[in-house]
Design a protein around this motif. Structure first.
Motif, PDB file in Angstrom:
ATOM      1  N   PHE A  47       0.871  -1.411   0.038  1.00  0.00           N
ATOM      2  CA  PHE A  47       0.066  -0.060  -0.037  1.00  0.00           C
ATOM      3  C   PHE A  47       1.009   1.141   0.008  1.00  0.00           C
ATOM      4  O   PHE A  47       1.867   1.272   0.687  1.00  0.00           O
ATOM      5  N   GLU A  48       0.350   2.224  -1.064  1.00  0.00           N
ATOM      6  CA  GLU A  48       1.263   3.357  -0.910  1.00  0.00           C
ATOM      7  C   GLU A  48       0.383   4.668  -0.606  1.00  0.00           C
ATOM      8  O   GLU A  48      -0.690   4.358  -1.017  1.00  0.00           O
ATOM      9  N   SER A  49       0.634   5.336   0.333  1.00  0.00           N
ATOM     10  CA  SER A  49      -0.192   6.516   0.853  1.00  0.00           C
ATOM     11  C   SER A  49       0.158   7.536  -0.328  1.00  0.00           C
ATOM     12  O   SER A  49       1.097   8.168  -0.368  1.00  0.00           O
ATOM     13  N   ASN A  50      -0.638   7.755  -1.204  1.00  0.00           N
ATOM     14  CA  ASN A  50      -0.839   8.583  -2.570  1.00  0.00           C
ATOM     15  C   ASN A  50      -2.267   9.187  -2.674  1.00  0.00           C
ATOM     16  O   ASN A  50      -2.810   8.247  -3.164  1.00  0.00           O
ATOM     17  N   PRO A  51      -2.585  10.347  -2.480  1.00  0.00           N
ATOM     18  CA  PRO A  51      -3.808  10.731  -2.641  1.00  0.00           C
ATOM     19  C   PRO A  51      -4.284  10.728  -4.037  1.00  0.00           C
ATOM     20  O   PRO A  51      -5.449  10.157  -4.522  1.00  0.00           O
ATOM     21  N   GLU A  52      -3.403  10.349  -5.153  1.00  0.00           N
ATOM     22  CA  GLU A  52      -3.826  10.119  -6.481  1.00  0.00           C
ATOM     23  C   GLU A  52      -4.218   8.731  -6.855  1.00  0.00           C
ATOM     24  O   GLU A  52      -5.099   8.489  -7.456  1.00  0.00           O
ATOM     25  N   ARG A  53      -3.737   7.926  -5.888  1.00  0.00           N
ATOM     26  CA  ARG A  53      -4.182   6.511  -6.029  1.00  0.00           C
ATOM     27  C   ARG A  53      -5.164   6.052  -4.955  1.00  0.00           C
ATOM     28  O   ARG A  53      -5.841   4.926  -5.231  1.00  0.00           O
ATOM     29  N   GLY A  54      -5.657   6.893  -4.223  1.00  0.00           N
ATOM     30  CA  GLY A  54      -6.477   6.511  -3.023  1.00  0.00           C
ATOM     31  C   GLY A  54      -5.856   6.561  -1.611  1.00  0.00           C
ATOM     32  O   GLY A  54      -4.535   6.459  -1.442  1.00  0.00           O
ATOM     33  N   PHE A  56      -5.904   5.205   2.512  1.00  0.00           N
ATOM     34  CA  PHE A  56      -5.809   3.824   3.011  1.00  0.00           C
ATOM     35  C   PHE A  56      -7.379   3.379   3.359  1.00  0.00           C
ATOM     36  O   PHE A  56      -7.621   2.316   3.364  1.00  0.00           O
ATOM     37  N   LYS A  57      -8.184   4.454   3.678  1.00  0.00           N
ATOM     38  CA  LYS A  57      -9.386   4.099   4.068  1.00  0.00           C
ATOM     39  C   LYS A  57     -10.297   3.606   2.794  1.00  0.00           C
ATOM     40  O   LYS A  57     -11.142   2.480   2.918  1.00  0.00           O
ATOM     41  N   SER A  58      -9.878   3.957   1.632  1.00  0.00           N
ATOM     42  CA  SER A  58     -10.641   3.470   0.206  1.00  0.00           C
ATOM     43  C   SER A  58      -9.747   2.267   0.225  1.00  0.00           C
ATOM     44  O   SER A  58     -10.638   1.163  -0.137  1.00  0.00           O
ATOM     45  N   TRP A  59      -8.656   1.864   0.002  1.00  0.00           N
ATOM     46  CA  TRP A  59      -8.024   0.528  -0.078  1.00  0.00           C
ATOM     47  C   TRP A  59      -8.801  -0.505   1.110  1.00  0.00           C
ATOM     48  O   TRP A  59      -9.201  -1.415   0.565  1.00  0.00           O
ATOM     49  N   LEU A  60      -8.776  -0.252   2.462  1.00  0.00           N
ATOM     50  CA  LEU A  60      -9.448  -1.060   3.175  1.00  0.00           C
ATOM     51  C   LEU A  60     -10.935  -1.294   3.116  1.00  0.00           C
ATOM     52  O   LEU A  60     -11.510  -2.491   2.923  1.00  0.00           O
ATOM     53  N   PHE A  61     -11.757  -0.161   2.575  1.00  0.00           N
ATOM     54  CA  PHE A  61     -13.168  -0.534   2.147  1.00  0.00           C
ATOM     55  C   PHE A  61     -13.189  -1.549   0.923  1.00  0.00           C
ATOM     56  O   PHE A  61     -13.970  -2.503   0.978  1.00  0.00           O
TER      57      PHE A  61
END
Length: 183
Positions: A47-54, A56-61
């Motif tokens: 997981f990369e913390s990158n606003p363009e890719r989304g 963490f909250k979206s990834w977990l969802f």
């Protein structure tokens, strides 16, 4: 180990709640919880913390949604004779319990906010006096009148107001801290 324990304390409740709101039984929701946590453990390093890719909250969802979908795929549409009979709560029509796709995002946001609040309260609870937490619970959360809280807990009304004010401030700060660090 400690950070993983904290992670599971923060997110387990959220994962189970989303699974239940999606129409799964408690046992299925627990499976979703375990499978999601396992998936996070295996893939968090990617997981990369990158606003363009989304976020963490979206990834977990997305991970949770995929695990929920997997649970539905496992169900035998004809009915599995070996499966235990559903409880009264689980007999509710799936169509009535599953949020529509347009409402799923709203459900997620609602559960996310609840989880931030509960996590903040738990974290503050480690530092606050038990009686103060009890005052806060009765007055701020259950909305008992200050006089009733004061009588029940044998404190002054002024103490009820003061404790509620101080803990409300602490909870707000903690929620903001968690929001910045968990999203």
């Amino acid at each position: 180990a400690k950070s993983w324990e904290e992670f599971t304390q923060i997110y387990s409740r959220l994962i189970r709640a989303m699974a239940r709101k999606s129409g799964l039984s408690e046992a299925e929701a627990q499976d979703v919880e375990q499978e999601t946590l396992l998936s996070v453990a295996k893939t968090i390093h990617r997981f990369e913390s990158n606003p363009e890719r989304g976020t963490f909250k979206s990834w977990l969802f997305n991970l949770i949604r995929w695990r929920i979908a997997n649970q539905y795929k496992r169900r035998d549409p004809a009915g599995d004779a070996a499966a235990p009979p559903p409880s009264a709560e689980d007999r509710t029509s799936t169509a009535e319990r599953v949020p529509s796709p347009e409402n799923l995002d709203a459900e997620w946001e609602e559960e996310w906010r609840k989880n931030l609040f509960e996590t903040a309260l738990t974290r503050i609870g480690r530092r606050a006096k038990a009686k103060h937490l009890q005052i806060f619970d009765l007055y701020a959360r259950r909305q008992w009148p200050a006089g009733k809280v004061a009588r029940e807990l044998e404190v002054s009304r002024m103490q009820v107001y003061l404790v509620a004010h101080r803990l409300t401030k602490l909870v707000r700060r903690e929620v903001e801290y968690l929001r910045r660090n968990l999203e």
